[in-house]
Enzyme design. Sequence first.
Site, PDB file in Angstrom:
ATOM      1  N   GLY A  57      14.526  -0.346  65.684  1.00 34.04           N
ATOM      2  CA  GLY A  57      15.094   0.903  65.191  1.00 34.04           C
ATOM      3  C   GLY A  57      14.428   2.182  65.642  1.00 34.04           C
ATOM      4  N   GLU A  58      13.117   2.229  65.627  1.00 33.27           N
ATOM      5  CA  GLU A  58      12.447   3.499  65.913  1.00 33.27           C
ATOM      6  C   GLU A  58      12.365   3.869  67.392  1.00 33.27           C
ATOM      7  OE1 GLU A  58       9.120   2.059  63.571  1.00 33.27           O
ATOM      8  OE2 GLU A  58       8.966   4.054  62.694  1.00 33.27           O
ATOM      9  N   ILE A 105      19.992   0.430  55.280  1.00 38.93           N
ATOM     10  CA  ILE A 105      19.924   1.880  55.446  1.00 38.93           C
ATOM     11  C   ILE A 105      20.982   2.402  56.404  1.00 38.93           C
ATOM     12  CG2 ILE A 105      18.246   1.784  57.296  1.00 38.93           C
ATOM     13  CD1 ILE A 105      16.868   4.118  56.137  1.00 38.93           C
ATOM     14  N   GLY A 106      21.753   1.508  56.971  1.00 41.92           N
ATOM     15  CA  GLY A 106      22.806   1.941  57.881  1.00 41.92           C
ATOM     16  C   GLY A 106      22.633   1.380  59.285  1.00 41.92           C
ATOM     17  N   SER A 159      10.910  -0.115  61.818  1.00 41.86           N
ATOM     18  CA  SER A 159      11.564  -1.080  62.728  1.00 41.86           C
ATOM     19  C   SER A 159      11.377  -2.512  62.261  1.00 41.86           C
ATOM     20  CB  SER A 159      11.018  -0.933  64.159  1.00 41.86           C
ATOM     21  OG  SER A 159      11.073   0.398  64.588  1.00 41.86           O
ATOM     22  N   ARG A 160      11.242  -2.701  60.947  1.00 39.72           N
ATOM     23  CA  ARG A 160      10.829  -4.008  60.472  1.00 39.72           C
ATOM     24  C   ARG A 160      11.888  -4.765  59.695  1.00 39.72           C
ATOM     25  NH1 ARG A 160       9.975  -4.411  55.283  1.00 39.72           N
ATOM     26  NH2 ARG A 160       8.526  -6.134  55.426  1.00 39.72           N
ATOM     27  N   LYS A 179      11.985  -8.503  68.264  1.00 40.42           N
ATOM     28  CA  LYS A 179      10.992  -7.439  68.058  1.00 40.42           C
ATOM     29  C   LYS A 179      11.680  -6.303  67.308  1.00 40.42           C
ATOM     30  CE  LYS A 179       8.626  -8.491  72.425  1.00 40.42           C
ATOM     31  NZ  LYS A 179       8.299  -8.033  73.784  1.00 40.42           N
ATOM     32  N   GLY A 180      10.894  -5.377  66.784  1.00 39.19           N
ATOM     33  CA  GLY A 180      11.457  -4.218  66.097  1.00 39.19           C
ATOM     34  C   GLY A 180      12.299  -3.382  67.048  1.00 39.19           C
TER      35      GLY A 180
END
Lengths: 757, 291
Positions: free
Chosen positions: A715-716, A474-475, A516-517, A712-713
């Site tokens: 992105g968010e 997704i970028g 975030s996965r 760990k995740g």
Amino acid sequence: MNAQNHSVAGRRLPRLDGVGKVTGKHVYAADFKLPGMLYGKVLRSPRAHALIKKIDTSRAASIHGVRGIITSADIPAIRYGTAVRDTTVFAVDRVLFVGHAIAAVAATSLEIAERALEAIEVEYENLPTLFDPEEALNSNIRIHPNWETYKALPIIARSGNIAGQARIRVGDVEAAFAKSYKVYEHRFTTALQHPGYTEPRVATADWDANGNVTVWCNTQLPFDTQNTLAEILDLPSARVRVTVPGIGGGFGGKLRIGVEHFAALLARKTARPIKVMSTSEEELTAALPRQASVVLVKTGVDKDGHLLARSGKIIVDCGAYAGSGPGTAAISLQVMAGPYKTGALELEGIAVYTNKVHSGSFRAPAGPMANFAMECQMDMIAKDLGLDPLEIRLRNVVKEGDPGPSGEIHKSVSIEECLRKAANAIGWHDRKPEPGRGKGIACSWWMTTGGSSGVYVKINPDGTATLVSGAVEIGTGAITGAAQILAEELSLDLTDVNATGVDTQAAPFDYGAQGSRTAFSVGNACLAAAAELRRQMFELAAKQLDAPIEGMSLQDKHVIAGNKSISIAELARISRLAGGGLIAHGTAISPAPPYDPTRVQNHPLPVWNTPSYHAHAVDLSVDQATGKVTINRYVVAQDVGYAINPTYIEGQIEGGVAQGIGQALSEEIVYQDGRVMNANLTDYKMPTAMDVPEIESIIVECRSAAGPYGAKGVGEPPCIEPPAAIGNAIAAATGCWPNSLPMTAEKIAAALRVQQS
Amino acid sequence: MSFDFHRPATVTEAVDLAQRLFPTARFIAGGSDIVIQINRKKIDPSHLIDVACLPGLSGIAETSDEFTLGALTKYHTIETHPAFAGSLRALIEAASVIGGRQVQNIATIGGNIVNASPAADFVPVLLALDAVLDITGPNGSRSVPLQDFIVGPGKTSLLPVEIVTSIRLAKLPARSATAFVKEGRRRAMEISVVCVAACLTLEAGGSRCASVRLAIGAAAPKVFRAKAAEAYLEGQLADQTSFAEAGKLAAEECAPISDVRASADYRRRLVSIMVERALTACFERTGEERR
């Protein structure tokens, strides 16, 4: 494997999709074209709530170049949706918001399609409207009069205009308030925010001679889109193929179906390929923005600032359809509890229908809203008790082994480290009172969303690997991250891995680029695939080298057995001729940790997987006359478990903070009487490069048990704390807390005037 | 949206074309505004006459008493023009905050004027400098003060067959300085919530205001001169008290609206604050000459 010895994972390597993207060669869904393609446009309601008395498409149909028009009368009466199946392709009998789709037109050019929309005659009869979510809670007006006939996830509790209501209860909150030294109660509001992806939602659809449809689009969740399309089209899902050539950002706004269904339905009607792309106006009136919310927080503390009790209520305005509202309202409860020990909790999240655009799962849904309320209140409490804002947090943060809000056990906890590192970096202890300048701090925790991932990995006869995943790049660089793990495990270079685009026909299932996965879960699937490939290679090498499997290893693209070795490429060639090739299917699922179900009611995500911890600190100036905020420095300390590629982690942090600064200071889809007043990018104010300072990222690595190499995740989380950190810094600079997002200069100036008078 | 695109070679050809294609033709220069208007279906011209490449309409010329700015001059050219670094600094300040870098490299100053937006950033500076426009039409050329040229929101005295060819600015007397200040929700790609241009000339001795021109954008149906504030300041001591009083007077003179960008009340307050700040900046900039 010892992470310190990694040669590919953990390194700042250039991303696999980088060159194509920076040279403009990468094909995005918006670039996609087919020969003979028609253009689709959607007629959208100008009314906020009205009965549709008549739709007359005859005049539009007679326009030269118009090839097909569809309305709800032309398609099966299907309702779809994730939590609540309340959504239809077109408005059925009633429009529920300005922007609600009523009909779609296919024509030989966009201009003709637009003219045809104007020629469709619709008669309306206005219905009473509901725009205020708090009013909607108790109103007799029903946005969905037949809501009881809709299917929903069994866990979702609904009633009237309430699309979902979740609770977390811990201990006896009333008793805890009663013995509190002080009790604080505050109300905050947050605004509707567009995810701000660069590429609008777009889809091109084409049906083949056998009645199968292919849709090229920019969804974050190809398999979810495939299923929803199959339902809408009334087809077995295998006859729907969704492929994502490239996606220009999503941020959670492209999780659920956007324009794919219009393209597929129009293509079926006209027997021609159709492309449908949203305009900026449609993006800002009929996409899936972050919900506006009202957050009420009541907190009781002892004399030393220890949290004894918290009750909280978040009202999430989910708009005309539930969308992600029920999930968002529920997740906000964990955010409101925060990374803190609190004696007793009583938290309630409510998603409520209004006559406005339905909303989605923008990056860390509920995170910034609940955190803004909770963390600003922490500073208010600190100020009232005469405590340092950092100190009150350090007194309350969870430690290893402490229970979380759902009764789960906090593990690999790093919140204290994050707070101290962010505070030190911003110069927290050197703070001096200076009019118009202040520092603020805020912290949070966030989940790594579970869900399964599968990958196919094939070793090619040249010794490279092809990685087929159902997860979209997704970028974020997540697929490059997963490929780094795969390359590490197979002793390859990163550039030896070819990652394919996603095609539901060929790729194994993936829960999708969300939550975030992606790097976490696809990375784990790559670990599994690499283990299987090693098994296959060692078995084959044992035969070829006449050596025992025990003690074999992979080094520099070779299988090593004592003083013998054979290259991976050679093994792939041998296997291709004699064994069908070296191919593995790797899978990963991250099960939810144990928790106490008696604490949690009607919650679709009752416990968080592999949480991460983080703290933000900001130094800013406020113009005491105009209220204008200038951010001087911004620091993030984020626990990522293990940094698979520090460069892309920094990219995620910088981008998330930029979005958070937008939500904090400038962004808001403004409604007036049900109509969006700023449905264009002139007046919807995302921050520019001039508005975002350099973001200083401190990567904290506190290994998780479940992620690849302890990751760990990532992105968010970076967009969660900015509104709270900035709000607290504004308060430090001015003495007043803006309690409403965005904290515009005008609002700050008004607060300053109230304070001065 | 569909149109024929014409590219005349001279101003005369452009005017002839406009006359022939009237009323369905529009001139296009940088296109930073008209393209948006077309895309948003505010206008639907059948012909676009591209004047962007017309010879002789670009660049900055200087004589002993004035500057002439070609109507096609880009903001980046103005921002980097060495002669504007002194008393005409407001030109640079406005040019550097119009849109973003891309806009500054394509949009023209003539476009900003004829577009006549109440929130135009460059117009207040030109208005504070008493700019005069040179216009060419079918009947030859004429000159008109900018003050008389803009008549309302989006409305000017330009005929559809006329072209603004240049903008003339008289050089400022000694002990003069200018300043431009802008407030908006973000630092680039921003339409002003309020913008203010000030031009201050001090009396000999440097303690009193000889003449003051204040132009204010986004606070009335068109960019306007705050005449009451200007008149008050003439002969006044140039100090914080009088500048603050001028701000109050300008705030009384403005007639802002409430819209999605800001409330009328906030705009009025900004006018007061920004007039004072622009005047203060001017005064500080005359420092060299005061001594």
